[in-house]
Write an enzyme that holds these catalytic residues in place. Structure first.
Site, PDB file in Angstrom:
ATOM      1  N   GLU A   1      36.046   2.871  65.432  1.00  0.00           N
ATOM      2  CA  GLU A   1      35.316   2.824  65.686  1.00  0.00           C
ATOM      3  C   GLU A   1      34.861   1.996  67.812  1.00  0.00           C
ATOM      4  OE1 GLU A   1      32.291   2.725  65.761  1.00  0.00           O
ATOM      5  OE2 GLU A   1      32.794   3.920  64.239  1.00  0.00           O
TER       6      GLU A   1
ATOM      7  N   SER B   1      17.559  28.717  36.392  1.00  0.00           N
ATOM      8  CA  SER B   1      16.719  29.281  35.843  1.00  0.00           C
ATOM      9  C   SER B   1      14.920  29.110  37.152  1.00  0.00           C
ATOM     10  CB  SER B   1      15.603  28.702  34.753  1.00  0.00           C
ATOM     11  OG  SER B   1      16.541  29.103  33.379  1.00  0.00           O
TER      12      SER B   1
END
Length: 451
Positions: free
Chosen positions: A74, A348
């Site tokens: 950071e 399906s």
């Protein structure tokens, strides 16, 4: 030149004074607004995005390697600057000017702390200047260790989880930070850039990719060796937190993801921004769906006591609004949402779209049409039925029982190209490799092509 010097001094003094005033006025303030609330389609409150925090951890109880992971990722110059990194701001300014908007942060850890605790989330020049003034004030009034301690106890780690200790407990089941392994530290340090996107529970692959970036940064900055980095990159995330019962969790997670993507908000914005979020959810449908998913009798028993999973979505066909949604059994906030995640083949669920709808559209078939249901092969492709075989079956019954043979037989009759084009035309992605009879059963080369 005199005027320019005067303006610069005036601006500097303004930043110094306003930062001190804001810091003094808000020093005990952890959230700028109330928690955000989510409502169903009738305006009834579904829930609040409550914050999950653990007891603050002292900086002395944070392992040096864990501190290093955050600093390397950071703010690599954290221990050198005075709250603002001029080089990073210069780089960000160039990108902002080129894009003609505030697109690049350039924020130090101190600035991130200032933004998270004291400021609104809009990206404007004035807000950025205020952030800088508070960051400078923080640096004048606190040591680097104190700033890093406040930062680690305040940042968001996905969903409602705030602070490094709460994150360690949530994602690894460890309250003692010294018990964390290198790969776990890197996983946590990877999250501030995108707490939802790099959530190891929700997106384990993306988390692993981002973890590798963190480890490379730690290696390049001399915190770990190349061998340590490579070993930590290879570990797969497998931890599963204890299950808790919460209402509407998967639906709320979906809403949060959409808000982040559509409006550019962060998880932190949504948790503490005081937003009123209205959805299309029907509470009765959602409660009924959750009750069925919480009933073990509805599911087969898995091998070795593994939970047989499932997901479900109900959509209003007139508006496209989501009425109810379940992301899986024992679903956890910020978890893997099977209802919307694209890592699996549709199976399906694609039968009505790839076969039955285009067949009805031809005008040659109705719901009462008799379809072949005998055991057979189609060239080298030999699908099977789960519920046995018969000579024929009606289209309606084939859909209800989700039989395989009738779906493949019918796609063969209308032509694979017809089904494939129908799928494409309604906006479902498919590749040329999917243009075969297995399309009837939702099988394809890459499961994530169907989105």
């Amino acid at each position: 030149m005199v005027l320019a010097i005067f303006c610069a001094l005036a601006g500097y003094l303004f930043i110094m004074v306003s930062g001190e005033k804001l810091l003094e006025a808000n020093k005990d303030k952890l959230t700028a607004y109330g928690t955000s609330k989510v409502y169903d389609r009738n305006g009834n409150l579904m829930g609040e995005l409550s914050i999950q925090k653990s007891d603050p951890v002292k900086i002395d109880d944070v392992p040096d390697l864990l501190k290093a992971a955050f600093i390397a990722t950071e703010d690599r110059r954290f221990n050198e600057h005075n709250g603002v990194d001029i080089w990073s701001i210069g780089r960000a300014a160039v990108k902002d000017i080129m894009a003609r908007s505030m697109v690049e942060g350039g924020s130090t850890i101190t600035q991130q702390l200032a933004k998270n605790i004291f400021l609104t989330r809009d990206k404007t020049f004035f807000r950025k200047a205020t952030e800088v003034s508070i960051a400078l004030a923080l640096e004048r009034n606190h040591t680097k260790d104190e700033i890093l301690e406040m930062y680690l106890n305040r940042i968001n780690f996905g969903g409602p989880y705030y602070g490094i200790k709460a994150a360690s407990q949530r994602y690894f089941g460890k309250s003692n930070l010294n018990d964390l392994k290198l790969w776990e530290m890197a996983t946590l340090a990877a999250m501030p850039k995108g707490p939802s996107k790099y959530n190891p529970l929700k997106n384990p692959e993306l988390s692993k990719e981002r973890r590798a970036v963190v480890l490379n940064l730690m290696r390049d900055q001399g915190y770990i060796s190349a061998q340590e980095a490579e070993k930590a990159k290879k570990v797969d995330y497998k931890y599963k937190p204890p299950a808790t019962q919460q209402k509407y969790t998967a639906f709320i997670d979906y809403v949060m993801d959409e808000a982040e993507q559509k409006w550019g908000l962060t998880a932190d914005d949504l948790n503490i921004g005081g937003y009123q979020i209205y959805t299309t959810m029907d509470a009765n449908a959602q409660q009924a769906m959750e009750a069925e998913f919480n009933n073990p009798a509805n599911f087969e028993k898995g091998a070795d006591d593994a939970i047989i999973q499932g997901s479900m979505v109900i959509i209003n066909q007139h508006t496209g609004g989501i009425v109810a949604l379940m992301g899986g059994r024992e679903y956890e906030r910020g978890g893997f949402n099977r209802a919307i995640d694209s890592r699996r083949q549709p199976g399906s669920a694609l039968k009505p779209i790839a076969v039955y709808a285009p067949a009805l559209e031809t005008g040659n078939y109705t719901k009462n049409s008799r379809l072949s249901n005998r055991k057979q092969c189609f060239g080298n492709y030999c699908p099977n039925n789960l519920h046995g075989y018969s000579e024929t079956v009606s289209m309606q019954e084939a859909i209800q029982r989700s039989e395989n043979i009738p779906a493949v037989w019918l796609l063969n009759q209308i032509g694979v190209k017809t089904g494939y084009n129908f799928v494409q035309n309604i906006g479902i992605k498919a590749t040329e490799d999917d243009k075969n009879l297995s399309l009837a059963l939702g099988g394809n080369e890459q499961g994530d092509q169907y989105v």
